[in-house]
Design a protein around this motif. Structure first.
Motif, short mmCIF file in Angstrom:
data_model
loop_
_atom_site.label_atom_id
_atom_site.label_comp_id
_atom_site.label_asym_id
_atom_site.label_seq_id
_atom_site.Cartn_x
_atom_site.Cartn_y
_atom_site.Cartn_z
N ARG A 196 0.82 -1.23 0.00
CA ARG A 196 0.00 0.00 0.00
C ARG A 196 0.85 1.26 0.00
NH1 ARG A 196 -4.03 0.89 4.42
NH2 ARG A 196 -2.33 0.29 5.83
N CYS A 197 2.16 1.10 -0.04
CA CYS A 197 3.05 2.27 0.13
C CYS A 197 3.09 3.11 -1.14
CB CYS A 197 4.45 1.80 0.50
SG CYS A 197 5.47 3.11 1.18
N GLN A 198 2.66 4.38 -1.02
CA GLN A 198 2.62 5.29 -2.15
C GLN A 198 3.83 6.22 -2.19
OE1 GLN A 198 -0.94 7.10 -0.81
NE2 GLN A 198 -2.32 5.65 -1.82
N LYS A 199 4.47 6.39 -1.03
CA LYS A 199 5.59 7.34 -0.94
C LYS A 199 6.71 6.71 -0.10
CE LYS A 199 2.57 10.12 0.83
NZ LYS A 199 1.26 9.63 0.38
N SER A 200 7.86 6.55 -0.71
CA SER A 200 9.02 5.99 -0.02
C SER A 200 10.12 7.05 -0.02
CB SER A 200 9.51 4.73 -0.74
OG SER A 200 8.50 3.74 -0.75
N PHE A 201 10.55 7.45 1.18
CA PHE A 201 11.51 8.54 1.31
C PHE A 201 12.87 8.04 1.82
CE2 PHE A 201 7.31 10.47 2.09
CZ PHE A 201 7.32 11.48 1.14
N TYR A 202 13.90 8.83 1.52
CA TYR A 202 15.21 8.60 2.15
C TYR A 202 15.84 9.95 2.43
CZ TYR A 202 17.81 9.76 -2.14
OH TYR A 202 18.34 10.41 -3.23
N GLY A 203 16.77 9.96 3.37
CA GLY A 203 17.48 11.19 3.73
C GLY A 203 18.57 10.86 4.72
N ALA A 204 19.23 11.90 5.24
CA ALA A 204 20.28 11.83 6.27
C ALA A 204 21.66 11.47 5.73
CB ALA A 204 19.90 10.86 7.39
N ALA A 205 21.75 10.91 4.53
CA ALA A 205 23.05 10.55 3.95
C ALA A 205 22.85 10.36 2.45
CB ALA A 205 23.59 9.28 4.60
N LEU A 222 12.17 6.16 -4.93
CA LEU A 222 12.67 6.68 -3.65
C LEU A 222 12.77 8.20 -3.73
CD1 LEU A 222 15.42 4.04 -2.80
CD2 LEU A 222 13.02 4.07 -2.12
N TYR A 223 11.99 8.88 -2.88
CA TYR A 223 11.95 10.34 -2.87
C TYR A 223 12.91 10.87 -1.82
CZ TYR A 223 7.65 9.46 -5.44
OH TYR A 223 6.73 9.02 -6.35
N SER A 224 13.73 11.82 -2.22
CA SER A 224 14.74 12.36 -1.32
C SER A 224 14.21 13.56 -0.55
CB SER A 224 15.97 12.79 -2.12
OG SER A 224 16.92 13.41 -1.29
N GLY A 225 14.64 13.67 0.69
CA GLY A 225 14.45 14.89 1.47
C GLY A 225 15.82 15.38 1.88
N TYR A 226 16.10 16.66 1.73
CA TYR A 226 17.41 17.19 2.13
C TYR A 226 17.24 18.28 3.17
CZ TYR A 226 21.61 20.01 2.24
OH TYR A 226 22.69 20.71 2.69
N GLY A 227 18.01 18.15 4.22
CA GLY A 227 18.02 19.16 5.27
C GLY A 227 18.99 18.71 6.36
N LEU A 228 18.99 19.43 7.46
CA LEU A 228 19.89 19.13 8.57
C LEU A 228 19.09 19.21 9.86
CD1 LEU A 228 21.34 21.33 6.43
CD2 LEU A 228 23.31 20.82 7.82
#
Length: 476
Positions: A196-205, A222-228
Motif C-alpha cells: 500500500r506504500c505510495q511514498k518511499s523517502f530517504y534522507g540523512a546521507a 525513492l523520494y529524497s528529502g534534504y536538510g539538517l
C-alpha cells in the motif's frame, strides 16, 4: 490509554491554561543533538515555530495527506533523538493525524520487515543504509531461488526500470510493464510490506545510484528529502509530483536557497533561509555565528548545484572535500560510489588523501549481520560468496580473504579500482593504494553515526597506522 487519560484528570484546567498562555513561537521546543560525524555533537535548539511550520509545510511538499483525505500509516523505527524521526514520526503525525505504528526494539536487527508486512504503511522513510539492506536481502533471496524464478525477477525488473527511466511518472504503461508488475513485482512489494506504500523517502546521507535504480526496477520510487538538524529536517523535498532521479528535490515553498563560491560547473556551498532554520546551538554562541551569517543564512557545509528547474543535486561536503598535497580538490563520494558499483562484494569504501601526495582507500566486504546483535560477522553475504565463486575463490568469510590475501579476490578488486581510475578526470583522482579491513563498519565500532552516516575522522583515527603505512611504503 484509559490510564493516560486519568493522569490528565489530576491536573487542574487552570494549570494547563497558564502553561499554554506562556508558550511563545520563538521559545525553544526541543533539543536535537547532531550526530558528531565531523566533531563533537552540538545541541540544536529548535523553536515551537521551527517544529510546527516544518511539520506542516515540509510534509505538504512531500505529499503527506491529512487524515480526512487519506489515513496515512507510518512505521516508527529510527531513533527519535534524530531529527528525521522527530519530524516524520512525531510532529508530522500529529499535524495530519497519521497512524504511527512503533516497531519492535530490534527493528534494525531484522524484525522491521515483519512489522512492515503487518502494518502495510502508506508512507515509509529510511536512511540509505536501510534501503541498501533491503536490496541485499532481495538479492540474496534471488540467488537462492530457482533458475526460472530468478530469471522472471530479472526480466520484470529490467522491463520496469526501462519504463521508469524513459517515461518517469507516466501512468500509461505498456503491456509488458503491467504484466511484469502483475506476475512478479507486486508480490515482491507485498512480501516487503510495501503493497500500500505510495511514498518511499530517504534522507540523512547520500544514496548510491545503484540502490535508486534497483528500487526503480521494483517500481518503488525513492523520494529524497534534504536538510539538517539545523533546518528542523527537510528544507528540500521530492514527491510523486516533484521528482528527478538522483536529485534532492526542490526547495520547500516558503523557504529559500542560494549557492555561494560557485565554481565553473555551478557547484557551490548550499546556504538555506526560512522558518525551518534553527535558533542556535545550546551554549555555543561562537559555533552559532559560524553557522548563521548576519543576514540569517545558514551555511550548511554541503556542496551542490541547482538545475534550471530548481532541483538540487548534492555533490559532497566542504569538510569531507579532500585537498591533496598538490592542491587538487577531490570530492570523495562519487569515487567511493564508483568503486562500490564496480565491485558488488564491497560494502563500504572510504577515500583518503587530505594533505597527502596521492589518494588511497579503505574497503570493507559485505558480510552477514548477527541476528541477535546486528553486529557484522565474519561470514560473507550470499551475494559476496557468489562474487568470490565467480572468480574461482572458495572463500566464505572475510578472514579467509584478508588473512590469506586471497589472490583471486585481491586481483578482482585491483582490476575494479583500475577501471574506476580509467574513468577519472585526471591522474590526481586515481586511487593508488587500498586495503581490505577485517571487519565491516558499524555503529558499535564507531565508524558509523546513529543514522548510518560514515564518521570519517573516527575511521581515520581508528586505522591511522594502516593509513600511515600506505604513504611510508609508497615510492614515487
Amino acid at each position: 490509554m484509559e490510564e493516560v487519560l486519568q493522569l490528565g484528570d489530576e491536573v487542574p484546567e487552570a494549570a494547563l491554561d497558564s502553561i499554554l498562555e506562556a508558550q511563545r513561537p520563538t521559545q525553544c521546543c526541543v533539543l536535537v543533538y547532531t550526530s558528531g560525524t565531523t566533531g563533537s555533537p552540538k545541541g540544536v535548539m529548535l523553536s515551537q515555530d521551527n517544529i510546527t511550520w516544518t511539520a506542516r509545510y515540509s510534509s505538504q511538499a512531500g505529499d503527506i495527506q491529512p487524515a480526512e483525505v487519506q489515513q496515512e500509516v507510518v512505521v516508527s523505527y529510527l531513533p527519535l533523538s534524530h531529527i528525521a524521526a522527530q519530524i516524520y514520526d512525531i510532529w508530522t503525525g500529529i499535524q495530519w493525524g497519521a497512524l504511527v505504528c512503533f516497531a519492535e526494539p530490534d527493528a534494525l536487527k531484522g524484525s522491521l520487515v515483519n512489522t512492515l508486512r503487518e502494518v502495510e504503511p502508506t508512507s515509509h522513510m529510511g536512511v540509505p543504509r536501510v534501503w541498501e539492506k533491503i536490496m541485499e536481502r532481495i538479492l540474496e533471496g534471488a540467488a537462492q531461488a530457482g533458475f526460472l524464478r530468478r530469471k522472471m525477477l530479472l526480466w520484470a525488473m529490467s522491463v520496469t526500470l526501462e519504463q521508469n527511466l524513459n517515461c518517469p511518472g507516466s501512468d500509461l504503461k505498456p503491456f509488458t510493464a503491467r504484466l511484469a508488475d502483475y506476475l512478479v513485482l507486486a508480490k515482491v512489494r507485498q512480501a516487503l510490506g510495501f503493497a500500500r506504500c505510495q511514498k518511499s523517502f530517504y534522507g540523512a546521507a547520500p544514496m548510491a545510484a545503484e540502490t535508486q535504480r534497483f528500487f526503480l526496477g521494483l517500481d518503488i520510487r525513492l523520494y529524497s528529502g534534504y536538510g539538517l538538524s539545523e533546518t528542523s529536517g527537510p528544507h528540500f523535498m521530492s514527491s510523486p509530483y516533484n521528482y528527478r532521479l538522483h536529485s534532492a528535490g526542490r526547495v520547500v515553498p516558503g523557504c529559500r536557497v542560494k549557492l555561494v563560491n560557485e565554481d565553473a560547473d555551478g557547484v557551490g556551498e548550499i546556504c538555506l533561509w526560512g522558518r525551518t532554520v534553527f535558533m542556535g546551538y545550546l551554549n555555543m554562541e561562537d559555533k552559532t555565528r559560524e553557522a548563521i551569517d548576519a543576514d540569517g543564512w545558514l551555511h550548511t557545509g554541503d556542496t551542490g548545484r541547482l538545475d534550471a528547474d530548481g532541483f538540487l543535486y548534492i555533490t559532497g561536503r566542504l569538510k569531507e572535500l579532500i585537498i591533496t598535497a598538490g592542491g587538487e580538490n577531490v570530492p570523495p563520494v562519487p569515487i567511493e560510489e564508483a568503486v562500490k558499483s564496480e565491485l558488488p562484494v564491497v560494502s563500504n569504501a572510504m577515500l583518503i588523501g587530505d594533505q597527502r601526495k596521492f589518494l588511497s582507500m579503505l574497503l570493507t566486504l559485505k558480510c552477514a549481520l548477527d541476528p541477535d546483535t546486528s553486529e557484522p560477522t565474519d561470514n560473507l553475504t550470499e551475494q559476496a560468496v557468489a562474487f568470490c565463486q565467480g572468480l574461482g575463490s572458495k572463500a566464505t568469510t572475510v578472514s579467509e580473504i584478508v588473512g590469506r590475501k586471497d589472490e583471486a579476490v585481491y586481483r578482482a578488486i585491483e582490476e575494479g579500482i583500475q577501471r574506476v581510475n580509467m574513468k577519472a578526470a585526471a591522474r590526481p583522482y586515481h586511487i593508488q593504494k587500498w586495503a581490505i579491513l577485517d571487519r565491516d563498519f558499524s555503529i558499535s565500532g564507531g565508524e558509523l553515526g546513529p543514522t548510518m552516516k560514515l564518521k570519517r575522522p573516527a575511521v581515520l583515527d581508528k586505522y591511522r597506522d594502516l593509513v600511515d603505512a600506505f604513504y611510508r611504503e609508497h615510492k614515487p
